[in-house]
Design a protein around this motif. Structure first.
Motif, PDB file in Angstrom:
ATOM      1  N   GLN A   1      96.545  62.038  30.002  1.00  0.00           N
ATOM      2  CA  GLN A   1      95.126  63.673  30.492  1.00  0.00           C
ATOM      3  C   GLN A   1      95.897  64.547  30.905  1.00  0.00           C
ATOM      4  N   GLY A   2      97.549  64.041  31.828  1.00  0.00           N
ATOM      5  CA  GLY A   2      98.071  64.827  32.827  1.00  0.00           C
ATOM      6  C   GLY A   2      97.753  65.370  33.560  1.00  0.00           C
ATOM      7  N   ALA A   3      98.248  66.181  33.899  1.00  0.00           N
ATOM      8  CA  ALA A   3      98.029  66.994  35.474  1.00  0.00           C
ATOM      9  C   ALA A   3      97.126  68.170  35.947  1.00  0.00           C
ATOM     10  N   PRO A   4      96.107  67.555  36.957  1.00  0.00           N
ATOM     11  CA  PRO A   4      95.793  68.768  37.349  1.00  0.00           C
ATOM     12  C   PRO A   4      95.964  70.163  37.536  1.00  0.00           C
ATOM     13  N   GLY A   5      95.397  71.497  36.678  1.00  0.00           N
ATOM     14  CA  GLY A   5      96.118  72.959  37.150  1.00  0.00           C
ATOM     15  C   GLY A   5      97.417  72.657  36.420  1.00  0.00           C
ATOM     16  N   ARG A   6      97.341  71.697  35.394  1.00  0.00           N
ATOM     17  CA  ARG A   6      98.892  72.189  34.169  1.00  0.00           C
ATOM     18  C   ARG A   6      98.145  72.406  33.098  1.00  0.00           C
ATOM     19  N   MET A   7      97.094  73.018  32.418  1.00  0.00           N
ATOM     20  CA  MET A   7      96.664  73.835  31.349  1.00  0.00           C
ATOM     21  C   MET A   7      95.876  73.781  30.723  1.00  0.00           C
ATOM     22  N   GLN A   8      95.253  72.767  31.822  1.00  0.00           N
ATOM     23  CA  GLN A   8      94.157  72.618  32.459  1.00  0.00           C
ATOM     24  C   GLN A   8      92.765  73.760  31.628  1.00  0.00           C
ATOM     25  N   VAL A   9      92.261  73.165  30.849  1.00  0.00           N
ATOM     26  CA  VAL A   9      91.129  73.670  29.618  1.00  0.00           C
ATOM     27  C   VAL A   9      90.270  74.074  30.591  1.00  0.00           C
ATOM     28  N   ILE A  10      89.311  75.060  29.958  1.00  0.00           N
ATOM     29  CA  ILE A  10      87.910  75.238  30.988  1.00  0.00           C
ATOM     30  C   ILE A  10      86.599  75.920  29.446  1.00  0.00           C
ATOM     31  N   ARG A  11      86.616  75.187  28.802  1.00  0.00           N
ATOM     32  CA  ARG A  11      85.981  75.568  27.344  1.00  0.00           C
ATOM     33  C   ARG A  11      84.244  76.333  27.486  1.00  0.00           C
ATOM     34  N   ASP A  12      84.348  77.786  26.806  1.00  0.00           N
ATOM     35  CA  ASP A  12      82.841  78.047  26.831  1.00  0.00           C
ATOM     36  C   ASP A  12      82.720  78.838  25.502  1.00  0.00           C
ATOM     37  N   GLU A  13      81.811  78.137  24.862  1.00  0.00           N
ATOM     38  CA  GLU A  13      81.517  78.121  23.571  1.00  0.00           C
ATOM     39  C   GLU A  13      82.794  78.092  23.024  1.00  0.00           C
ATOM     40  N   ASP A  14      82.552  79.751  22.260  1.00  0.00           N
ATOM     41  CA  ASP A  14      84.389  79.720  21.420  1.00  0.00           C
ATOM     42  C   ASP A  14      85.565  80.494  22.410  1.00  0.00           C
ATOM     43  N   ARG A  15      85.299  80.202  23.251  1.00  0.00           N
ATOM     44  CA  ARG A  15      86.460  80.715  24.378  1.00  0.00           C
ATOM     45  C   ARG A  15      87.067  80.043  25.075  1.00  0.00           C
ATOM     46  N   LEU A  16      88.216  79.615  25.090  1.00  0.00           N
ATOM     47  CA  LEU A  16      88.987  79.042  26.581  1.00  0.00           C
ATOM     48  C   LEU A  16      89.322  80.320  28.011  1.00  0.00           C
ATOM     49  N   PHE A  17      89.604  78.906  29.008  1.00  0.00           N
ATOM     50  CA  PHE A  17      90.002  79.276  29.903  1.00  0.00           C
ATOM     51  C   PHE A  17      90.855  78.925  29.859  1.00  0.00           C
ATOM     52  N   ILE A  18      92.278  78.729  30.160  1.00  0.00           N
ATOM     53  CA  ILE A  18      93.005  77.824  30.988  1.00  0.00           C
ATOM     54  C   ILE A  18      94.026  78.142  32.241  1.00  0.00           C
ATOM     55  N   VAL A  19      93.601  77.438  33.075  1.00  0.00           N
ATOM     56  CA  VAL A  19      93.953  77.046  34.548  1.00  0.00           C
ATOM     57  C   VAL A  19      95.953  76.422  34.776  1.00  0.00           C
ATOM     58  N   ASP A  20      96.516  77.593  34.678  1.00  0.00           N
ATOM     59  CA  ASP A  20      98.384  76.792  34.759  1.00  0.00           C
ATOM     60  C   ASP A  20      98.765  77.228  36.456  1.00  0.00           C
ATOM     61  N   TYR A  21      99.562  76.142  36.701  1.00  0.00           N
ATOM     62  CA  TYR A  21     100.355  76.462  37.880  1.00  0.00           C
ATOM     63  C   TYR A  21     101.413  77.812  37.663  1.00  0.00           C
ATOM     64  N   ALA A  22     101.600  77.898  36.383  1.00  0.00           N
ATOM     65  CA  ALA A  22     103.075  78.828  36.374  1.00  0.00           C
ATOM     66  C   ALA A  22     103.398  80.078  37.370  1.00  0.00           C
TER      67      ALA A  22
END
Length: 497
Positions: free
Chosen positions: A330-351
């Protein structure tokens, strides 16, 4: 010879030192218990108060005080390099007070990737039926029960306390992040690090280290531990040579293992195929070729998963069994964490460095059917030189750049935004500037269209925003989810068709 706690306890000091049982060491004069020795580290911001803290600890029943400088106080010893020694002292004390089989330690260093790699190692070992503690930016504990951490690498005393506690709970392994600050300040001293891994190095923490060379030297200390048995190094990184040299000069003669996605190495990655579900690639090794299915997005996560597989293998597990478990990671939270909304992707990342942002945007560009967004800010009271570099990275690698706030801390936000825009040519770029981070996320959720990927960078797992020195609750993942939910509950709010 390094001084040990028995030497301190029996030092030629007043006889009444011996009237109380020894209770270990403590760094907080307010939390001293009778019988403990207070270690009075000199405060960088308030050095004149060191003697005051020491006396307060003695008044609360401290057995003695150890200080980096002469405090001219009875029952105070001066040990100039106490920061480098106290971890070993605390470990000796804990093992004497409550002997336990220590967890085997795997440590990971690098500017980017160490959080994910250390978490993946812990997940792999847990999937092999072994209890593994994890310690780092996203929390400390035995998976899956983690508690928030104040630092990437804890101070030496708290680190030893935690490792001892995890061993008591039955952890066979501990997978920990080794920050450059922690390595340079000796916080990991006393740890018998068995396996060490290096991911990469890019511009970060120059407010502390001043130069990239000094930063790299601090990282390389991980490969100088006398307990080291295996050194795992990403030879695609330009500073890999410094790590290799440190490992090669280590008298312990650790096994040195390299990995690469571009060149000959002990573990070579070939034929990477990306999808919105992750990546599939071939891993060439001395034991043969393996097909690896990674559920994590991004090229750098291919590197991260390879490093974790090698580390787990060196811990004594079959590579084939580890690879078979990889799809469950699964990996670490907040590292390329994906939230899907229909056909859009939201990515939360610590960068939060230019290089990390470039990596995230580059790797996600392969997946974007339409526009790639970059929402980012820059932290206050930190390296100002990287601020325009962050903006340039967003302009160069994203289709839409949205400048917003990160953690201003005690700095004037207007100064931060001015630095982010200094010398930048914005012509021919789609750019927005929304200072309120919550409003910036809401704007992107409303405006992003089908096929877009929106990256919210900089804070990752953090659940706060620090403004004027005060931490206010704020979680990028929750903010995205809330904005998406509000949007669908109010279809007239402007969601593009």
């Amino acid at each position: 010879m390094p001084i040990c706690f028995n030497d301190i306890y029996t030092a030629a000091q007043p006889a009444d030192w011996m009237t109380q049982p020894f209770g270990g060491f403590n760094l907080d004069s307010r939390k001293i218990r009778a019988g403990q020795i207070f270690i009075a580290l000199t405060s960088f911001s308030q050095p004149e108060k060191t003697a005051q803290f020491a006396q307060a600890a003695l008044d609360l029943g401290a057995l003695a005080v150890i200080s980096e400088i002469d405090l001219n106080i009875e029952k105070a010893l001066t040990v100039a390099n106490v920061r480098q020694l106290m971890g070993q002292w605390q470990k000796q004390y804990l093992q004497a007070a409550a002997p336990v089989q220590p967890a085997r330690i795997i440590a990971v260093t690098g500017t980017n990737g160490k959080t994910t790699i250390s978490r993946l190692i812990a997940e792999l070992l847990m999937l092999q039926g072994k209890k593994c503690a994890v310690m780092g930016t996203t929390g400390n504990g035995i998976l899956p029960q983690l508690e928030a951490s104040s630092h990437t690498t804890l101070d030496a005393l708290h680190l030893q306390n935690a490792l001892h506690d995890y061993a008591v709970q039955g952890a066979a392994f501990a997978s920990i992040e080794a920050s450059s600050h922690g390595l340079e300040q000796g916080r990991l001293n006393g740890c018998d690090i068995e396996i060490a891994a290096y991911s990469n190095l890019s511009r970060d923490h120059l407010d502390y280290h001043k130069t990239l060379e000094a930063y790299a030297e601090a990282k390389s200390r991980l490969f100088q531990f006398a307990s080291l048995k295996a050194a795992i190094i990403n030879i695609d990184d330009e500073y890999a040579g410094i790590m290799l040299q440190a490992a090669q000069k280590n008298p312990a003669q650790p096994k040195i293992l390299t990995y690469s996605t571009t060149k000959a190495a002990d573990y070579e990655v070939q034929d990477i195929r990306y999808s919105l579900g992750g990546a599939v690639f071939t891993l060439k090794t001395a034991k043969g070729d393996f097909e690896v299915h990674s559920p994590l997005l991004g090229h750098f996560n291919v590197e991260n998963i390879v490093a974790s597989l090698i580390a787990a293998e060196q811990a004594g597990f079959e590579l084939a069994a580890l690879i078979a478990a990889a799809p469950k990671l699964q990996g670490a939270p907040g590292r390329m964490q994906v939230i899907r909304d229909e056909d859009r992707l939201f990515i939360v990342d610590y960068a939060h460095t230019p290089d990390a942002l470039i990596q995230v945007l580059t790797t996600l560009k392969r997946h974007a059917a339409a526009d790639l967004w970059a929402i980012f800010g820059c932290g206050g009271d930190r390296d100002r030189g990287k601020r325009p570099l962050m903006t340039q990275a967003a302009l160069d690698y994203a289709d839409v750049a949205l400048l917003t706030s990160d953690n201003p801390r005690t700095e004037n936000p207007e100064q931060i935004f001015a630095d982010m825009k200094a010398g930048i040519q914005f012509a021919n770029h789609q750019v927005h500037e929304i200072h309120d981070r919550r409003e910036a996320i809401k704007f992107a959720v409303k405006q992003a269209k089908a096929g877009d990927i929106v990256v919210i960078a900089g804070k990752g797992h953090e659940n706060y925003q620090e403004i004027d020195g005060v931490r206010h609750w704020f979680d990028d993942v929750v903010e995205v989810q809330s904005a998406v939910q509000a949007l669908h509950h109010h279809p007239d709010s402007g969601y593009p068709a």
